[in-house]
Design an enzyme around this catalytic site. Structure first.
Site, PDB file in Angstrom:
ATOM      1  N   GLY A  95       7.180 -10.515  38.592  1.00  0.00           N
ATOM      2  CA  GLY A  95       7.678 -11.865  38.283  1.00  0.00           C
ATOM      3  C   GLY A  95       7.612 -12.774  39.498  1.00  0.00           C
ATOM      4  O   GLY A  95       8.507 -13.600  39.720  1.00  0.00           O
ATOM      5  N   ASP A 103       2.102  -8.208  31.970  1.00  0.00           N
ATOM      6  CA  ASP A 103       3.365  -8.301  31.240  1.00  0.00           C
ATOM      7  C   ASP A 103       4.162  -7.049  31.609  1.00  0.00           C
ATOM      8  O   ASP A 103       3.726  -5.927  31.303  1.00  0.00           O
ATOM      9  CB  ASP A 103       3.071  -8.349  29.731  1.00  0.00           C
ATOM     10  CG  ASP A 103       4.333  -8.455  28.894  1.00  0.00           C
ATOM     11  OD1 ASP A 103       5.434  -8.159  29.408  1.00  0.00           O
ATOM     12  OD2 ASP A 103       4.215  -8.823  27.714  1.00  0.00           O
ATOM     13  N   ASN A 111      11.803  -7.921  40.129  1.00  0.00           N
ATOM     14  CA  ASN A 111      12.374  -9.264  40.002  1.00  0.00           C
ATOM     15  C   ASN A 111      12.210  -9.881  38.615  1.00  0.00           C
ATOM     16  O   ASN A 111      13.022 -10.710  38.206  1.00  0.00           O
ATOM     17  CB  ASN A 111      11.716 -10.166  41.060  1.00  0.00           C
ATOM     18  CG  ASN A 111      12.040 -11.626  40.859  1.00  0.00           C
ATOM     19  OD1 ASN A 111      13.153 -12.075  41.148  1.00  0.00           O
ATOM     20  ND2 ASN A 111      11.085 -12.396  40.332  1.00  0.00           N
ATOM     21  N   SER A 143      22.507  -9.404  38.550  1.00  0.00           N
ATOM     22  CA  SER A 143      23.016 -10.750  38.249  1.00  0.00           C
ATOM     23  C   SER A 143      24.533 -10.695  38.199  1.00  0.00           C
ATOM     24  O   SER A 143      25.106  -9.697  37.763  1.00  0.00           O
ATOM     25  CB  SER A 143      22.487 -11.224  36.895  1.00  0.00           C
ATOM     26  OG  SER A 143      23.144 -12.407  36.510  1.00  0.00           O
ATOM     27  N   TYR A 179      21.132 -10.050  27.958  1.00  0.00           N
ATOM     28  CA  TYR A 179      20.688 -10.153  29.364  1.00  0.00           C
ATOM     29  C   TYR A 179      21.760  -9.600  30.303  1.00  0.00           C
ATOM     30  O   TYR A 179      21.469  -8.792  31.199  1.00  0.00           O
ATOM     31  CB  TYR A 179      20.399 -11.625  29.674  1.00  0.00           C
ATOM     32  CG  TYR A 179      20.197 -11.974  31.132  1.00  0.00           C
ATOM     33  CD1 TYR A 179      18.929 -11.924  31.710  1.00  0.00           C
ATOM     34  CD2 TYR A 179      21.261 -12.399  31.930  1.00  0.00           C
ATOM     35  CE1 TYR A 179      18.734 -12.267  33.050  1.00  0.00           C
ATOM     36  CE2 TYR A 179      21.078 -12.750  33.261  1.00  0.00           C
ATOM     37  CZ  TYR A 179      19.814 -12.676  33.815  1.00  0.00           C
ATOM     38  OH  TYR A 179      19.629 -13.021  35.132  1.00  0.00           O
ATOM     39  N   ALA A 193      21.999  -5.841  30.199  1.00  0.00           N
ATOM     40  CA  ALA A 193      20.892  -5.221  30.944  1.00  0.00           C
ATOM     41  C   ALA A 193      21.142  -5.329  32.445  1.00  0.00           C
ATOM     42  O   ALA A 193      20.943  -4.363  33.198  1.00  0.00           O
ATOM     43  CB  ALA A 193      19.571  -5.897  30.575  1.00  0.00           C
TER      44      ALA A 193
END
Ligand SMILES: NC(=O)c1ccc[n+]([C@@H]2O[C@H](COP(=O)([O-])OP(=O)(O)OC[C@H]3O[C@@H](n4cnc5c(N)ncnc54)[C@H](O)[C@@H]3O)[C@@H](O)[C@H]2O)c1
Length: 262
Positions: free
Chosen positions: A26, A77, A104, A156, A169, A172
């Site tokens: 990413g 991907d 990332n 995160s 999200y 995860a």
């Protein structure tokens, strides 16, 4: 000076990084582009993948001209595990070594909890968690024989804050903590280190375009201990430290870059 360097050139220089081969997923836009930029400025050999081929090629061309570093970009991907592993093997094979993996790539797509179906859930796990494990597994195969390596997983703070409509999200990303601690235990014997970088509110172009209004930014700054905008190079500076041998005693940890938000 409290703001990072606007050109993307990191403030710190780690001499050992000039010898290292780095793989970033990413890496074409957002924080990933800042990571690729920071490693290129250290003289590292950088391979990066992304879905966005146009942005990836543009970044590679610009950085090669600016820094003289060797970069390789491939459109991959990360939810295609075979393609991701092949790209990591190619990067390691080309240089005969892989020193640093930065997991990332992610997608923080929002959806109301009630509307999340099984396919949405699986897609969120694939793009935010599954690839981190299989990329780490592939990287470790190259790191183990050399008894050295640093794997960085992007987490995160969202699951600590309860950001609305981000349940899949955030779930995860909370698992990135467990993955990081587990792999650090498994691979410490090989002197392969595994750490998580946990960003808070990093105001990338995409975040500003989609989610962060001026009013929302004022709210964030009021909640942070440090009342300044955080940007991708703040995360990249932490990644350089964790990639370098200067952090050789650090593994299995969350390194939070959130200005004191949480
Ligand atoms: N920006 C923030 O405030 C913030 C906060 C906490 C955590 N993070 C984490 O930091 C990392 C980078 O964040 P960002 O804001 O730059 O994210 P972003 O969504 O802006 O960018 C992620 C990159 O991954 C790429 N990508 C998405 N899906 C892909 C796929 N299937 N295959 C290959 N590439 C794919 C995108 O094209 C993009 O270049 C992510 O792991 C994110 O979860 C960011």
């Amino acid at each position: 000076m409290t703001q990072p360097n606007a050109t993307g050139e990191p403030r710190a220089r780690y001499r050992d990084l000039a010898e290292k081969t780095v793989f970033v997923s990413g890496g074409a836009t957002g924080i990933g582009a800042d990571l690729v930029t920071a490693f290129a400025h250290q003289g590292a050999t950088v391979a990066f993948v992304d879905l966005d081929a146009e942005a990836g090629e543009a970044l590679r061309t610009r950085l090669e001209a600016q820094t003289g570093a060797r970069l390789a970009f491939t459109r991959v991907d990360v939810t295609d595990t075979a393609a991701l592993v092949a790209a990591i093997d190619a990067a390691a094979g080309h240089q005969g070594r892989l020193d640093v993996l930065v997991n990332n790539a992610a997608n923080d797509r929002r959806a109301a909890v009630e509307t999340v179906g099984p396919a949405d859930w699986d897609a969120a796990m694939a793009v935010n968690l599954k690839h981190q494990f299989f990329a780490a597994q592939a990287a470790h195969r190259h790191m183990k024989p050399r008894r050295a390596g640093s794997i960085l997983n992007l987490g995160s703070t969202s699951y600590k804050l309860g950001v609305p409509d981000l349940t899949a999200y955030a779930t995860a990303k909370s698992a990135v903590r467990g993955l990081t601690r587990q792999l650090a235990r498994e691979w410490g014997r090989d002197l392969v280190r595994v750490n998580a970088i946990v960003p808070g509110a990093i105001l990338t172009e995409k975040q500003l375009a989609l989610w962060i209004s001026p009013e929302k930014e004022r709210e964030i700054l009021a909640q942070q201990c440090l009342p300044r905008r955080l940007v991708g190079s703040d995360v990249a500076e932490m990644a350089l430290f964790l990639a370098s041998d200067v952090s050789s005693a650090c593994t299995g940890q969350d390194f939070v870059v959130d200005g004191g938000l949480t």
